[in-house]
Each structure stands twice: as structure tokens, then as C-alpha cells.
Scaffold this motif. Structure first.
Motif, PDB file in Angstrom:
ATOM      1  N   THR A   1       0.837  -1.190   0.000  1.00 43.77           N
ATOM      2  CA  THR A   1       0.000   0.000   0.000  1.00 43.77           C
ATOM      3  C   THR A   1       0.877   1.246   0.000  1.00 43.77           C
ATOM      4  O   THR A   1       1.602   1.489   0.955  1.00 43.77           O
ATOM      5  CB  THR A   1      -0.907   0.024   1.250  1.00 43.77           C
ATOM      6  N   PRO A   2       0.810   2.057  -1.065  1.00 45.26           N
ATOM      7  CA  PRO A   2       1.674   3.235  -1.123  1.00 45.26           C
ATOM      8  C   PRO A   2       1.082   4.472  -0.460  1.00 45.26           C
ATOM      9  O   PRO A   2       1.775   5.450  -0.261  1.00 45.26           O
ATOM     10  CB  PRO A   2       1.829   3.473  -2.628  1.00 45.26           C
ATOM     11  N   GLY A   3      -0.180   4.485  -0.117  1.00 50.42           N
ATOM     12  CA  GLY A   3      -0.811   5.707   0.359  1.00 50.42           C
ATOM     13  C   GLY A   3      -1.151   5.696   1.830  1.00 50.42           C
ATOM     14  O   GLY A   3      -0.535   5.011   2.628  1.00 50.42           O
ATOM     15  N   ASP A   4      -2.178   6.477   2.160  1.00 50.88           N
ATOM     16  CA  ASP A   4      -2.573   6.643   3.546  1.00 50.88           C
ATOM     17  C   ASP A   4      -3.741   5.753   3.958  1.00 50.88           C
ATOM     18  O   ASP A   4      -4.114   5.739   5.110  1.00 50.88           O
ATOM     19  CB  ASP A   4      -2.950   8.105   3.808  1.00 50.88           C
ATOM     20  N   GLN A   5      -4.353   5.048   3.026  1.00 49.53           N
ATOM     21  CA  GLN A   5      -5.442   4.149   3.352  1.00 49.53           C
ATOM     22  C   GLN A   5      -5.008   2.721   3.058  1.00 49.53           C
ATOM     23  O   GLN A   5      -4.392   2.455   2.032  1.00 49.53           O
ATOM     24  CB  GLN A   5      -6.687   4.485   2.552  1.00 49.53           C
TER      25      GLN A   5
ATOM     26  N   ASN B   1      -5.841   1.188  -0.337  1.00 49.18           N
ATOM     27  CA  ASN B   1      -6.210   2.289  -1.239  1.00 49.18           C
ATOM     28  C   ASN B   1      -7.498   2.034  -2.000  1.00 49.18           C
ATOM     29  O   ASN B   1      -7.625   2.363  -3.164  1.00 49.18           O
ATOM     30  CB  ASN B   1      -5.071   2.581  -2.220  1.00 49.18           C
TER      31      ASN B   1
ATOM     32  N   SER C   1      -8.827  -0.767  -3.026  1.00 47.15           N
ATOM     33  CA  SER C   1      -8.755  -1.827  -4.028  1.00 47.15           C
ATOM     34  C   SER C   1      -9.922  -2.797  -3.861  1.00 47.15           C
ATOM     35  O   SER C   1     -10.300  -3.155  -2.748  1.00 47.15           O
ATOM     36  CB  SER C   1      -7.440  -2.585  -3.901  1.00 47.15           C
TER      37      SER C   1
ATOM     38  N   ASP D   1      -1.131   2.105  12.366  1.00 48.97           N
ATOM     39  CA  ASP D   1      -1.021   2.680  11.022  1.00 48.97           C
ATOM     40  C   ASP D   1       0.406   2.634  10.502  1.00 48.97           C
ATOM     41  O   ASP D   1       0.920   3.608   9.964  1.00 48.97           O
ATOM     42  CB  ASP D   1      -1.523   4.123  11.030  1.00 48.97           C
TER      43      ASP D   1
ATOM     44  N   TRP E   1       1.652   1.336   7.884  1.00 53.18           N
ATOM     45  CA  TRP E   1       1.818   1.399   6.434  1.00 53.18           C
ATOM     46  C   TRP E   1       1.648   2.816   5.884  1.00 53.18           C
ATOM     47  O   TRP E   1       1.917   3.068   4.717  1.00 53.18           O
ATOM     48  CB  TRP E   1       0.820   0.472   5.747  1.00 53.18           C
ATOM     49  N   VAL E   2       1.189   3.763   6.703  1.00 59.45           N
ATOM     50  CA  VAL E   2       0.899   5.105   6.233  1.00 59.45           C
ATOM     51  C   VAL E   2       2.170   5.803   5.782  1.00 59.45           C
ATOM     52  O   VAL E   2       3.204   5.762   6.440  1.00 59.45           O
ATOM     53  CB  VAL E   2       0.199   5.915   7.367  1.00 59.45           C
ATOM     54  N   THR E   3       2.051   6.497   4.636  1.00 59.07           N
ATOM     55  CA  THR E   3       3.181   7.264   4.102  1.00 59.07           C
ATOM     56  C   THR E   3       3.403   8.493   4.987  1.00 59.07           C
ATOM     57  O   THR E   3       2.457   9.221   5.272  1.00 59.07           O
ATOM     58  CB  THR E   3       2.870   7.720   2.661  1.00 59.07           C
TER      59      THR E   3
END
Length: 94
Positions: free
Chosen positions: A29-33, A36, A38, A85, A87-89
Motif C-alpha cells: 500500500t503506497p498511500g494513507d489508506q 487504497n 482496491s 497505522d 503502512w501510512v506514508t
């Protein structure tokens, strides 16, 4: 192996499958959710849990049960020690 042991190892394998799913989606996951938005998020979770249940039910080898219990210890450490959280960027640097 008794029926109760099969049920227990199927549950343990489902938990390990869920953790592997969570870790994989978190890394990808590249974003904040998470995920994302999907459409593959929930089906892949159900597939990971299903594969875990199936493998925990079918495979009776001693080495598999040992690997499964070691993986369960890693899962417990992961869910107890890693923040929610992770994974959050992070925000951009000024």
C-alpha cells in the motif's frame, strides 16, 4: 491426529494467513489508506484465510505444525508490537 487438533491447527493457520495478508497489503500500500480502496482487498483476505484453513486442516506433517507454531509466535509479536497505522506514508519533509 485428533479432530480437535485438526480444528485448532486450522484456526492457527487461518490466523497466520490473515497476518500474512495484512503484512502483504501493508507493504504494497503506497498511500494513507490500507489497500487504497482496491476491490481485491476483501477477496484476497478471504482467500488467505481459506488457504490457511485448508492447509491447517489437510497437512498433518510434524514439520508443518512446528513451522505454523513458530509463525504464530511471530504473528503475536507483530500484532502486539507494531503500531496500528504502520503502512501510512509519512508527510513530506519541509
Amino acid at each position: 491426529m485428533s479432530r480437535l487438533a485438526q480444528i485448532n491447527f486450522a484456526i492457527v493457520a487461518a490466523v497466520v494467513g490473515f497476518a500474512a495478508w495484512s503484512l502483504t497489503w501493508g507493504i504494497l500500500t503506497p498511500g494513507d489508506q490500507f489497500g487504497n480502496g482496491s476491490r481485491l482487498l476483501i477477496p484476497s483476505m478471504l482467500a488467505a484465510i481459506g488457504v490457511g484453513i485448508g492447509s491447517g486442516w489437510q497437512i498433518n506433517a510434524r514439520w508443518f505444525r512446528v513451522v505454523l507454531l513458530i509463525a504464530l509466535m511471530g504473528v503475536l509479536v507483530f500484532f502486539l508490537c507494531v503500531r496500528d497505522d504502520w503502512w501510512v506514508t509519512p508527510p513530506p519533509m519541509p
